[in-house]
Design an enzyme around this catalytic site. Sequence first.
Site, PDB file in Angstrom:
ATOM      1  N   GLY A  40      10.214  18.415  14.801  1.00 22.81           N
ATOM      2  CA  GLY A  40       9.420  18.524  16.023  1.00 22.81           C
ATOM      3  C   GLY A  40       7.950  18.534  15.655  1.00 22.81           C
ATOM      4  O   GLY A  40       7.527  19.289  14.775  1.00 22.81           O
ATOM      5  N   LYS A  41       7.169  17.685  16.311  1.00 20.57           N
ATOM      6  CA  LYS A  41       5.762  17.530  15.915  1.00 20.57           C
ATOM      7  C   LYS A  41       4.970  18.825  16.075  1.00 20.57           C
ATOM      8  O   LYS A  41       4.134  19.156  15.241  1.00 20.57           O
ATOM      9  CB  LYS A  41       5.106  16.397  16.711  1.00 20.57           C
ATOM     10  CG  LYS A  41       5.714  15.025  16.426  1.00 20.57           C
ATOM     11  CD  LYS A  41       4.872  13.909  17.015  1.00 20.57           C
ATOM     12  CE  LYS A  41       3.593  13.718  16.244  1.00 20.57           C
ATOM     13  NZ  LYS A  41       3.811  13.309  14.852  1.00 20.57           N
ATOM     14  N   ALA A  43       6.090  21.946  15.888  1.00 24.51           N
ATOM     15  CA  ALA A  43       6.490  22.865  14.817  1.00 24.51           C
ATOM     16  C   ALA A  43       5.946  22.406  13.469  1.00 24.51           C
ATOM     17  O   ALA A  43       5.471  23.216  12.668  1.00 24.51           O
ATOM     18  CB  ALA A  43       8.010  22.967  14.767  1.00 24.51           C
ATOM     19  N   THR A 221      -6.635   8.021  11.760  1.00 24.79           N
ATOM     20  CA  THR A 221      -6.063   8.149  10.419  1.00 24.79           C
ATOM     21  C   THR A 221      -5.545   6.799   9.966  1.00 24.79           C
ATOM     22  O   THR A 221      -4.892   6.071  10.723  1.00 24.79           O
ATOM     23  CB  THR A 221      -4.940   9.198  10.398  1.00 24.79           C
ATOM     24  OG1 THR A 221      -3.924   8.840  11.353  1.00 24.79           O
ATOM     25  CG2 THR A 221      -5.482  10.573  10.742  1.00 24.79           C
ATOM     26  N   GLY A 226      -7.712   6.465   4.206  1.00 24.80           N
ATOM     27  CA  GLY A 226      -8.458   7.661   4.578  1.00 24.80           C
ATOM     28  C   GLY A 226      -8.463   7.857   6.080  1.00 24.80           C
ATOM     29  O   GLY A 226      -7.487   7.556   6.761  1.00 24.80           O
ATOM     30  N   ASP A 253       1.366  14.826  10.783  1.00 21.73           N
ATOM     31  CA  ASP A 253       1.406  16.192  11.322  1.00 21.73           C
ATOM     32  C   ASP A 253       0.696  17.160  10.393  1.00 21.73           C
ATOM     33  O   ASP A 253      -0.003  18.076  10.842  1.00 21.73           O
ATOM     34  CB  ASP A 253       2.862  16.634  11.515  1.00 21.73           C
ATOM     35  CG  ASP A 253       3.549  15.907  12.664  1.00 21.73           C
ATOM     36  OD1 ASP A 253       2.845  15.452  13.578  1.00 21.73           O
ATOM     37  OD2 ASP A 253       4.792  15.804  12.642  1.00 21.73           O
ATOM     38  N   GLY A 288      10.713  15.099   3.424  1.00 24.69           N
ATOM     39  CA  GLY A 288      10.748  15.902   4.641  1.00 24.69           C
ATOM     40  C   GLY A 288       9.379  16.192   5.204  1.00 24.69           C
ATOM     41  O   GLY A 288       8.359  15.999   4.546  1.00 24.69           O
TER      42      GLY A 288
END
Length: 314
Positions: A40-41, A43, A221, A226, A253, A288
């Site tokens: 989940g983005k 989290a 991004t 960079g 994230d 991960g």
Amino acid sequence: MNQSIAVIGSSNIDLIAQVAHFPQPGETIGNARYSQAYGGKGANQAVAAARAGGNVTFIASVGKDTFGQTMLTNFSKEGINTDYITQSGEEPSGTAIILVNEAGENCIAVAPGANALLSSELIDEARIAISGAEIILLQLEIPVETVAYVVGLANRLGKKVMLNPAPAQPLSDDLLKHLHYLVLNETEAALLVDHPVETTHQIEEAANKLLQKRVQTVIITLGARGAYVATRREQQMVSAYGIQPVDTTGAGDTFCGALATALSQQKKLNDAIAFANAAAALATTKLGAQPSAPTAAAIAALMKEQSFSSDEDF
């Protein structure tokens, strides 16, 4: 000074099966390798911010189930304030069912579950946390109506909002004009400006268009290149850190979480982006999303090892 960050967003459990090939309709594949991971983005970004040294409160909705309790326990272990995570009995915790074949390709089905219940009413219950935060960090894996409500509330409270518009979707100019920081990749930028964002000229043009929509700071991004930062005063490229990637999952994230932490610690903008670049680079060295988020010490070590200044040309 380390002021607080309120991360508002999604929390999932990723259910992963590694298979020889994707099944055809009606086919059952045996011998799959199964694993679970936190995802989940919202989290991911909360964990990244906390590991980078941030004082983080996470505002989210999870199920009143085993997954929900497991996620709460994990957040507490990470030092994240969970006082404003609601456990709902109406929907199960969010899950992502992921099949990965031998070529590394994946098929993903996401069941938002309780994430879809993160409403304006629950945001009002977390108003104290929002009013006390230096940075409000949002993504788009919760209802967009809730995102818009948070942005409006934060604006009335005089709070700085950072939005990572992922997964990519159209956003209104009324929402964009209240953002202090818009952090997005080339794909997300292309959707918002309605043209490709690949070449140097296209990146500059996209940033200018978003500034014209009254976003205060645009950060695009660019992976190994960079990050390009644009404000009304200046536009500049902040170089990436040279590192051999293993898995890029969650790097974006991690960048957002680390950037929010650096800004909450009153770092200058370019220094904060360099910090986030280093964090994102380290995140690609492990498998991960959440497991790969680095600590503040690891980020500082990489920055010291590869000390350089921002480049104006790219």
